[in-house]
Design a protein around this motif. Sequence first.
Motif, PDB file in Angstrom:
ATOM      1  N   GLU A  18       0.780  -1.113   0.104  1.00 34.66           N
ATOM      2  CA  GLU A  18      -0.050   0.062  -0.084  1.00 34.66           C
ATOM      3  C   GLU A  18       0.718   1.148  -0.163  1.00 34.66           C
ATOM      4  OE1 GLU A  18      -3.486   0.670   0.077  1.00 34.66           O
ATOM      5  OE2 GLU A  18      -3.712  -1.596  -0.199  1.00 34.66           O
ATOM      6  N   HIS A  19       0.483   2.425  -0.700  1.00 35.34           N
ATOM      7  CA  HIS A  19       1.493   3.387  -0.900  1.00 35.34           C
ATOM      8  C   HIS A  19       0.691   4.565  -0.914  1.00 35.34           C
ATOM      9  CE1 HIS A  19       4.809   5.779  -1.599  1.00 35.34           C
ATOM     10  NE2 HIS A  19       4.769   5.793  -2.864  1.00 35.34           N
ATOM     11  N   PRO A  20      -0.041   5.112  -0.211  1.00 37.84           N
ATOM     12  CA  PRO A  20      -0.882   6.278  -0.247  1.00 37.84           C
ATOM     13  C   PRO A  20      -0.190   7.480   0.262  1.00 37.84           C
ATOM     14  CG  PRO A  20      -1.592   5.161   1.848  1.00 37.84           C
ATOM     15  CD  PRO A  20      -0.444   4.318   1.070  1.00 37.84           C
ATOM     16  N   TYR A  21       1.056   7.488   0.402  1.00 34.62           N
ATOM     17  CA  TYR A  21       1.725   8.511   1.413  1.00 34.62           C
ATOM     18  C   TYR A  21       3.043   8.806   0.517  1.00 34.62           C
ATOM     19  CZ  TYR A  21      -1.547   7.785   5.081  1.00 34.62           C
ATOM     20  OH  TYR A  21      -2.803   7.554   5.936  1.00 34.62           O
ATOM     21  N   PRO A  22       3.467  10.155   0.208  1.00 30.02           N
ATOM     22  CA  PRO A  22       4.430  10.482  -0.845  1.00 30.02           C
ATOM     23  C   PRO A  22       5.782  10.100  -0.010  1.00 30.02           C
ATOM     24  CG  PRO A  22       3.516  12.468   0.093  1.00 30.02           C
ATOM     25  CD  PRO A  22       2.379  11.259   0.718  1.00 30.02           C
ATOM     26  N   ALA A  23       5.912  10.286   1.506  1.00 32.42           N
ATOM     27  CA  ALA A  23       7.119  10.106   2.067  1.00 32.42           C
ATOM     28  C   ALA A  23       7.491   8.815   2.305  1.00 32.42           C
ATOM     29  CB  ALA A  23       6.831  10.969   3.371  1.00 32.42           C
ATOM     30  N   PHE A  24       6.665   7.805   2.352  1.00 29.33           N
ATOM     31  CA  PHE A  24       7.137   6.405   2.691  1.00 29.33           C
ATOM     32  C   PHE A  24       6.326   5.372   2.117  1.00 29.33           C
ATOM     33  CE2 PHE A  24       4.811   8.390   6.393  1.00 29.33           C
ATOM     34  CZ  PHE A  24       3.724   7.681   6.270  1.00 29.33           C
ATOM     35  N   MET A  25       6.756   4.148   1.972  1.00 33.81           N
ATOM     36  CA  MET A  25       5.907   3.035   1.491  1.00 33.81           C
ATOM     37  C   MET A  25       4.940   2.444   2.750  1.00 33.81           C
ATOM     38  SD  MET A  25       6.505   2.860  -1.575  1.00 33.81           S
ATOM     39  CE  MET A  25       6.094   1.209  -2.175  1.00 33.81           C
ATOM     40  N   GLY A  26       4.021   1.971   2.517  1.00 36.99           N
ATOM     41  CA  GLY A  26       2.998   1.076   3.591  1.00 36.99           C
ATOM     42  C   GLY A  26       2.293   2.091   4.140  1.00 36.99           C
ATOM     43  N   LEU A  27       1.198   1.886   5.054  1.00 36.22           N
ATOM     44  CA  LEU A  27       0.452   2.822   5.792  1.00 36.22           C
ATOM     45  C   LEU A  27       1.268   3.237   7.290  1.00 36.22           C
ATOM     46  CD1 LEU A  27      -2.599   0.363   5.595  1.00 36.22           C
ATOM     47  CD2 LEU A  27      -1.908   2.343   4.034  1.00 36.22           C
ATOM     48  N   ASN A  28       2.472   2.877   7.523  1.00 35.74           N
ATOM     49  CA  ASN A  28       3.153   3.569   8.844  1.00 35.74           C
ATOM     50  C   ASN A  28       2.050   3.358  10.141  1.00 35.74           C
ATOM     51  OD1 ASN A  28       5.263   4.733   9.843  1.00 35.74           O
ATOM     52  ND2 ASN A  28       4.146   6.712   9.832  1.00 35.74           N
ATOM     53  N   LEU A  29       1.777   1.741   9.956  1.00 40.17           N
ATOM     54  CA  LEU A  29       0.842   1.702  11.305  1.00 40.17           C
ATOM     55  C   LEU A  29       1.836   1.522  12.557  1.00 40.17           C
ATOM     56  CD1 LEU A  29      -1.229  -1.209   9.626  1.00 40.17           C
ATOM     57  CD2 LEU A  29      -1.820   1.278   9.625  1.00 40.17           C
ATOM     58  N   MET A  30       0.951   1.611  13.392  1.00 43.00           N
ATOM     59  CA  MET A  30       1.740   1.453  14.945  1.00 43.00           C
ATOM     60  C   MET A  30       2.422   0.237  15.151  1.00 43.00           C
ATOM     61  SD  MET A  30       1.356   4.527  16.502  1.00 43.00           S
ATOM     62  CE  MET A  30       1.283   4.300  18.434  1.00 43.00           C
ATOM     63  N   TYR A  31       3.370   0.088  15.703  1.00 41.87           N
ATOM     64  CA  TYR A  31       4.043  -1.231  16.298  1.00 41.87           C
ATOM     65  C   TYR A  31       3.106  -2.145  16.639  1.00 41.87           C
ATOM     66  CZ  TYR A  31       7.875  -4.382  17.906  1.00 41.87           C
ATOM     67  OH  TYR A  31       8.484  -5.271  18.342  1.00 41.87           O
ATOM     68  N   GLU A  32       2.297  -1.924  17.538  1.00 39.92           N
ATOM     69  CA  GLU A  32       1.382  -3.059  18.145  1.00 39.92           C
ATOM     70  C   GLU A  32       0.500  -3.616  17.097  1.00 39.92           C
ATOM     71  OE1 GLU A  32       3.580  -0.846  21.195  1.00 39.92           O
ATOM     72  OE2 GLU A  32       2.047  -0.172  19.632  1.00 39.92           O
ATOM     73  N   THR A  33      -0.084  -2.764  16.258  1.00 41.18           N
ATOM     74  CA  THR A  33      -0.891  -3.129  15.051  1.00 41.18           C
ATOM     75  C   THR A  33      -0.218  -4.215  14.245  1.00 41.18           C
ATOM     76  OG1 THR A  33      -1.851  -1.084  15.108  1.00 41.18           O
ATOM     77  CG2 THR A  33      -2.650  -2.568  13.257  1.00 41.18           C
ATOM     78  N   ARG A  34       1.116  -3.626  13.660  1.00 49.16           N
ATOM     79  CA  ARG A  34       1.705  -4.703  12.789  1.00 49.16           C
ATOM     80  C   ARG A  34       2.220  -5.895  13.665  1.00 49.16           C
ATOM     81  NH1 ARG A  34       6.514  -2.702  11.709  1.00 49.16           N
ATOM     82  NH2 ARG A  34       6.623  -0.988  13.274  1.00 49.16           N
ATOM     83  N   LEU A  35       2.217  -6.085  14.959  1.00 53.90           N
ATOM     84  CA  LEU A  35       2.888  -7.042  16.017  1.00 53.90           C
ATOM     85  C   LEU A  35       1.605  -8.212  15.674  1.00 53.90           C
ATOM     86  CD1 LEU A  35       4.579  -8.425  17.769  1.00 53.90           C
ATOM     87  CD2 LEU A  35       3.547  -7.046  19.395  1.00 53.90           C
ATOM     88  N   GLY A  36       0.425  -7.462  15.818  1.00 57.06           N
ATOM     89  CA  GLY A  36      -0.917  -8.312  15.749  1.00 57.06           C
ATOM     90  C   GLY A  36      -0.846  -9.066  14.659  1.00 57.06           C
ATOM     91  N   LEU A  37      -0.800  -8.672  13.521  1.00 56.59           N
ATOM     92  CA  LEU A  37      -0.676  -9.176  12.267  1.00 56.59           C
ATOM     93  C   LEU A  37       0.230 -10.170  12.019  1.00 56.59           C
ATOM     94  CD1 LEU A  37      -1.418  -6.270   9.781  1.00 56.59           C
ATOM     95  CD2 LEU A  37      -3.052  -7.554  10.742  1.00 56.59           C
ATOM     96  N   ALA A  38       1.593  -9.973  12.658  1.00 55.62           N
ATOM     97  CA  ALA A  38       2.594 -10.891  12.503  1.00 55.62           C
ATOM     98  C   ALA A  38       2.509 -12.196  13.254  1.00 55.62           C
ATOM     99  CB  ALA A  38       3.959 -10.080  12.797  1.00 55.62           C
ATOM    100  N   LYS A  39       1.648 -11.898  14.438  1.00 58.18           N
ATOM    101  CA  LYS A  39       1.411 -13.080  15.376  1.00 58.18           C
ATOM    102  C   LYS A  39       0.007 -13.600  15.264  1.00 58.18           C
ATOM    103  CE  LYS A  39       5.590 -12.133  17.628  1.00 58.18           C
ATOM    104  NZ  LYS A  39       6.540 -13.294  17.679  1.00 58.18           N
ATOM    105  N   HIS A  40      -0.697 -13.293  14.314  1.00 60.38           N
ATOM    106  CA  HIS A  40      -1.838 -13.660  14.361  1.00 60.38           C
ATOM    107  C   HIS A  40      -1.836 -15.257  13.918  1.00 60.38           C
ATOM    108  CE1 HIS A  40      -6.114 -14.279  13.433  1.00 60.38           C
ATOM    109  NE2 HIS A  40      -5.922 -14.737  12.056  1.00 60.38           N
ATOM    110  N   LYS A  41      -2.741 -16.179  14.431  1.00 66.89           N
ATOM    111  CA  LYS A  41      -2.698 -17.608  14.150  1.00 66.89           C
ATOM    112  C   LYS A  41      -3.966 -18.064  14.531  1.00 66.89           C
ATOM    113  CE  LYS A  41      -0.573 -18.225  18.966  1.00 66.89           C
ATOM    114  NZ  LYS A  41      -0.564 -16.653  18.949  1.00 66.89           N
ATOM    115  N   SER A  42      -4.102 -19.341  13.851  1.00 66.23           N
ATOM    116  CA  SER A  42      -5.518 -20.240  13.982  1.00 66.23           C
ATOM    117  C   SER A  42      -5.193 -21.622  14.139  1.00 66.23           C
ATOM    118  CB  SER A  42      -6.678 -19.495  12.939  1.00 66.23           C
ATOM    119  OG  SER A  42      -6.309 -20.216  11.800  1.00 66.23           O
ATOM    120  N   ARG A  43      -6.282 -22.236  13.978  1.00 61.83           N
ATOM    121  CA  ARG A  43      -6.009 -23.888  13.816  1.00 61.83           C
ATOM    122  C   ARG A  43      -5.373 -24.118  12.626  1.00 61.83           C
ATOM    123  NH1 ARG A  43     -11.083 -28.330  14.400  1.00 61.83           N
ATOM    124  NH2 ARG A  43      -9.534 -30.071  14.793  1.00 61.83           N
TER     125      ARG A  43
END
Length: 366
Positions: A136-161
């Motif tokens: 995702e690239h909606p901002y001119p200064a950086f790639m991505g959405l620049n989400l908070m650390y804990e939001t990205r951590l939640g995505l990285a650790k998401h798990k299920s059966r």
Amino acid sequence: MSESMQSYAVTEMASKGRAYAETPHRYRSAFERDRDRIIHSSAFRRLEGKTQVFTPGLDDYYRTRLTHTIEVAQIGRTIARALGLNEALTEAICLAHDLGHPPFGHAGEAALNGLMADYGGFEHNAHSLRIVELLEHPYPAFMGLNLMYETRLGLAKHKSRYDVPQGDPFAEANGTLEGQIVDLADRIAYNCHDLEDGMKARLLDSEQMRHIEIFAEAQRQVDADAIEDRTIRRTRTAKAIIDTLVGDCIATSDGNIAAAGIATPLDACARPQNVIGLSPQCDRKLEALETFLLECFYHHESLIRNAEDARRRLAQIFERLCAAPDLMPGYFQRFIPQHGLPRAVCDYIAGMTDRFALKVLGIGPS
């Protein structure tokens, strides 16, 4: 910190923040901004056209990845609010947890993983993180959405059966309690709505499930035999199961947090096993439902045929684009020098809706 939030809730003040510093917003918290950035992303919009179980367009009443995501967010927010956790962070992780799913559901993921076997593989949780950090690239200064650390951590650790994080770049043993809520909210949502959709499709019927304890209890709770309308009967039954599971999660997790001595967000992140969970009795009942759905629904011959078609179609698209990368938009071609042709092609395919993938192959309306 809000008076309604517990000491183990993630707060903006104690957060590790964003990779790129930003001026605080006048009336939205940092995690509310994360939620809004996810909702306004193109990847989120495309969830409407991605398969949950049934192909989009087959029937407007079946779930898509988008409707599933909204249901997960509703359940997640309810649990977070009841436990005194950060509701906005929980909602943000819920809304982003399936961004990385490719077209054609889990069959599409298996197909892309096979095609990428020599190039690092493909796993949708890792790809969700890749989307918010790079694609995702909606901002001119950086790639991505620049989400908070804990939001990205939640995505990285998401798990299920069925999903285990791969190539996790974060040092923490686990996600925050807010992230752990998403794991269970996802599990509750997909089991209950897949049950409801399977009954609507006439691939499952009540008689098959009389021996499934959590289903039978829900039917008694809503007095299902007295409800003549089939749609209302299955809807009320599924909602009763959700209510039972959510209530059990809140009570059990509250006790787990106290028993584990969780006092800060870091305490939860240091424990490999989730603190947010169900009671052993309720977990056993849900597992019985999951086993039934796996055997009688997900492995139904009609869905197996659809999965085989999906693998074949994605292989055709992958081979075509690898042979002629100029068929991709210029945006994805830009990633080839740094990330390699196969990964750039995979990124492009993973973002397709089911309908667009069929259109690429000349199937369906142009």
